[in-house]
Scaffold this active site. Sequence first.
Site, PDB file in Angstrom:
ATOM      1  N   HIS A 111     -64.979  86.369   9.938  1.00  0.00           N
ATOM      2  CA  HIS A 111     -64.740  87.124   8.698  1.00  0.00           C
ATOM      3  C   HIS A 111     -66.108  87.730   8.078  1.00  0.00           C
ATOM      4  O   HIS A 111     -66.790  86.678   7.954  1.00  0.00           O
ATOM      5  CB  HIS A 111     -63.522  86.450   7.173  1.00  0.00           C
ATOM      6  CG  HIS A 111     -63.958  85.604   6.772  1.00  0.00           C
ATOM      7  ND1 HIS A 111     -65.721  85.167   5.753  1.00  0.00           N
ATOM      8  CD2 HIS A 111     -63.841  83.857   7.290  1.00  0.00           C
ATOM      9  CE1 HIS A 111     -65.571  83.917   5.602  1.00  0.00           C
ATOM     10  NE2 HIS A 111     -64.702  83.099   6.002  1.00  0.00           N
TER      11      HIS A 111
ATOM     12  N   GLU B  42     -57.954  79.185   7.105  1.00  0.00           N
ATOM     13  CA  GLU B  42     -58.634  78.552   6.821  1.00  0.00           C
ATOM     14  C   GLU B  42     -58.322  76.676   6.902  1.00  0.00           C
ATOM     15  O   GLU B  42     -57.088  76.851   6.151  1.00  0.00           O
ATOM     16  CB  GLU B  42     -60.026  78.630   5.163  1.00  0.00           C
ATOM     17  CG  GLU B  42     -60.476  77.732   4.865  1.00  0.00           C
ATOM     18  CD  GLU B  42     -62.115  77.433   6.342  1.00  0.00           C
ATOM     19  OE1 GLU B  42     -61.656  77.086   6.850  1.00  0.00           O
ATOM     20  OE2 GLU B  42     -63.157  78.542   5.902  1.00  0.00           O
TER      21      GLU B  42
END
Length: 218
Positions: free
Chosen positions: A12, A92
């Site tokens: 990201h 994550e």
Amino acid sequence: MARPRRIVLIRHGESEGNVDDSVYERVPDHALRLTARGRRQAAEAGVQLRREFGTERVSAYVSPYRRTHDTFRALRLDPTLVRAREEPRLREQDWGNWQDQEDVRRQKAARDSYGHFFYRFAQGESGADVYDRVDAFLESLWRSFDAPDHPPNVLLVTHGLTMRLFCMRWMHWSVAEFESLSNPGNGETRALVLGADGRYHLDRPFEKWCAPEPYGVL
């Protein structure tokens, strides 16, 4: 089996947490937004990916975090060519819930000494836990290749540690090799490309911050 020609992983773009780690005390990790710079990074990556994919179809899997969703949107891939779905197993590494800034800094320092693969955050996951769910995702991904019309491209929009662990699992790296590698930068990609030998090869290596220190008899 219709194996894809390339499997592209992208981290990201820069998020609020990348520039101010105190934000984790006020905003859930999964809800952090991209910064203006992060949106630019994602847009620039999109230019590269649109050129690379051309008019070929893409099967995309996106981590459920806001910053990965925002990154995917900023890529501006052709929606008529892309089949996108949210994939929680690409999220994550979990660090627990609300984070105390000083406690997280202390634990990160301990992780650096103990090892990123084995160290478990007090209320969260170890790198080994992330590896296990990446392994489970890979089983699902391989089953999807059974479809004769599977797209020739796969795109994973995810996080730095998850990218390294995905490649570790795919390439059968040792824990020592994993520990020697740095995360890619925000908005950076790595691709597993199917070669003439029928095997996938990483298009470019991860940067190394130290030499691997293997041990044991393997």
